[in-house]
Design a protein around this motif. Sequence first.
Motif, PDB file in Angstrom:
ATOM      1  N   ALA A 131      -2.953   8.195  -3.273  1.00 52.21           N
ATOM      2  CA  ALA A 131      -1.918   7.277  -2.792  1.00 52.21           C
ATOM      3  C   ALA A 131      -2.271   6.661  -1.446  1.00 52.21           C
ATOM      4  O   ALA A 131      -1.752   5.595  -1.092  1.00 52.21           O
ATOM      5  CB  ALA A 131      -0.578   7.998  -2.711  1.00 52.21           C
ATOM      6  N   LYS A 132      -3.163   7.301  -0.699  1.00 50.70           N
ATOM      7  CA  LYS A 132      -3.560   6.751   0.599  1.00 50.70           C
ATOM      8  C   LYS A 132      -4.350   5.449   0.473  1.00 50.70           C
ATOM      9  O   LYS A 132      -4.418   4.681   1.426  1.00 50.70           O
ATOM     10  CB  LYS A 132      -4.409   7.776   1.361  1.00 50.70           C
ATOM     11  CG  LYS A 132      -3.632   8.971   1.834  1.00 50.70           C
ATOM     12  CD  LYS A 132      -4.541   9.894   2.613  1.00 50.70           C
ATOM     13  CE  LYS A 132      -3.773  11.054   3.193  1.00 50.70           C
ATOM     14  NZ  LYS A 132      -4.609  11.850   4.100  1.00 50.70           N
ATOM     15  N   CYS A 134      -4.575   3.562  -2.824  1.00 46.88           N
ATOM     16  CA  CYS A 134      -4.388   2.928  -4.128  1.00 46.88           C
ATOM     17  C   CYS A 134      -2.966   2.390  -4.209  1.00 46.88           C
ATOM     18  O   CYS A 134      -2.009   3.104  -3.903  1.00 46.88           O
ATOM     19  CB  CYS A 134      -4.645   3.954  -5.240  1.00 46.88           C
ATOM     20  SG  CYS A 134      -4.432   3.296  -6.897  1.00 46.88           S
ATOM     21  N   SER A 135      -2.814   1.159  -4.636  1.00 43.60           N
ATOM     22  CA  SER A 135      -1.486   0.541  -4.664  1.00 43.60           C
ATOM     23  C   SER A 135      -0.714   0.804  -5.960  1.00 43.60           C
ATOM     24  O   SER A 135       0.425   0.383  -6.098  1.00 43.60           O
ATOM     25  CB  SER A 135      -1.608  -0.976  -4.454  1.00 43.60           C
ATOM     26  OG  SER A 135      -2.376  -1.543  -5.511  1.00 43.60           O
ATOM     27  N   LEU A 136      -1.318   1.521  -6.911  1.00 45.17           N
ATOM     28  CA  LEU A 136      -0.613   1.832  -8.161  1.00 45.17           C
ATOM     29  C   LEU A 136       0.508   2.837  -7.932  1.00 45.17           C
ATOM     30  O   LEU A 136       0.421   3.674  -7.033  1.00 45.17           O
ATOM     31  CB  LEU A 136      -1.582   2.445  -9.177  1.00 45.17           C
ATOM     32  CG  LEU A 136      -2.697   1.580  -9.734  1.00 45.17           C
ATOM     33  CD1 LEU A 136      -3.554   2.404 -10.677  1.00 45.17           C
ATOM     34  CD2 LEU A 136      -2.132   0.367 -10.448  1.00 45.17           C
ATOM     35  N   ASP A 137       1.520   2.775  -8.781  1.00 42.98           N
ATOM     36  CA  ASP A 137       2.536   3.823  -8.811  1.00 42.98           C
ATOM     37  C   ASP A 137       1.919   4.990  -9.570  1.00 42.98           C
ATOM     38  O   ASP A 137       1.748   4.923 -10.788  1.00 42.98           O
ATOM     39  CB  ASP A 137       3.799   3.323  -9.509  1.00 42.98           C
ATOM     40  CG  ASP A 137       4.919   4.357  -9.516  1.00 42.98           C
ATOM     41  OD1 ASP A 137       4.668   5.528  -9.140  1.00 42.98           O
ATOM     42  OD2 ASP A 137       6.042   3.993  -9.912  1.00 42.98           O
ATOM     43  N   THR A 151      -8.572  -0.502 -10.812  1.00 46.30           N
ATOM     44  CA  THR A 151      -7.842  -0.723  -9.567  1.00 46.30           C
ATOM     45  C   THR A 151      -8.790  -0.567  -8.380  1.00 46.30           C
ATOM     46  O   THR A 151      -9.978  -0.279  -8.557  1.00 46.30           O
ATOM     47  CB  THR A 151      -6.659   0.274  -9.466  1.00 46.30           C
ATOM     48  OG1 THR A 151      -5.850  -0.067  -8.343  1.00 46.30           O
ATOM     49  CG2 THR A 151      -7.136   1.711  -9.345  1.00 46.30           C
TER      50      THR A 151
END
Length: 197
Positions: A131-132, A134-137, A151
């Motif tokens: 999450a740090k 990567c913009s994916l949920d 991604t």
Amino acid sequence: MADTLIARSPLQDYESRFATLPDTVSLTEEPYVVMVDLWADPSDPGGAAAATAVGIAGLPVAPSTVVDGPDTSVIWFGPQEWLVTSTTRGGEELETQLREAIGDHSGAAVDVSAQRTTLRLRGARARDVLAKGCSLDLHPSVFTVGAAAQTMLGLAAVVLIPLDDAGTDYRIIVRSSFARYLADWLLDAATEYSVAW
């Protein structure tokens, strides 16, 4: 004396660095995964034959998905493009099997195994590390087994595949030329989880 080519992983000297990670995050390389780019029409007899050749009912047609066969994974890359991976078949073998399956129909299969390497990120904090950069949920209710997203992670283009529904196990496919950058980025991103709270 003739030169001999020896297969070398782009991350062959990273094992000791990966070993320094805390229990909540582990990182390993899965070197020498065979990868074949496949182009075919999934509704064409050649596309159906290619699916049969890798042991699946049909090529995945939904965007950002992966279908696992007995010894292969077929990752959707586009409406008529897939990345077929295997740890048991040889690159030339898999390429030949797919080419023969396509036959005279429109399509192609090319062994691109040397283009990329594969990392495995596991642990209770694996999703937090991703999450740090990567913009994916990445929440397991959204990004679940069967997904395969192309991604950006940090500044590297990757294919990210969740391997469980808990957000604790991921496969990351990255181009060999970005492998060291990405390994360094992941090691740095995991550093905070070695600190006791």
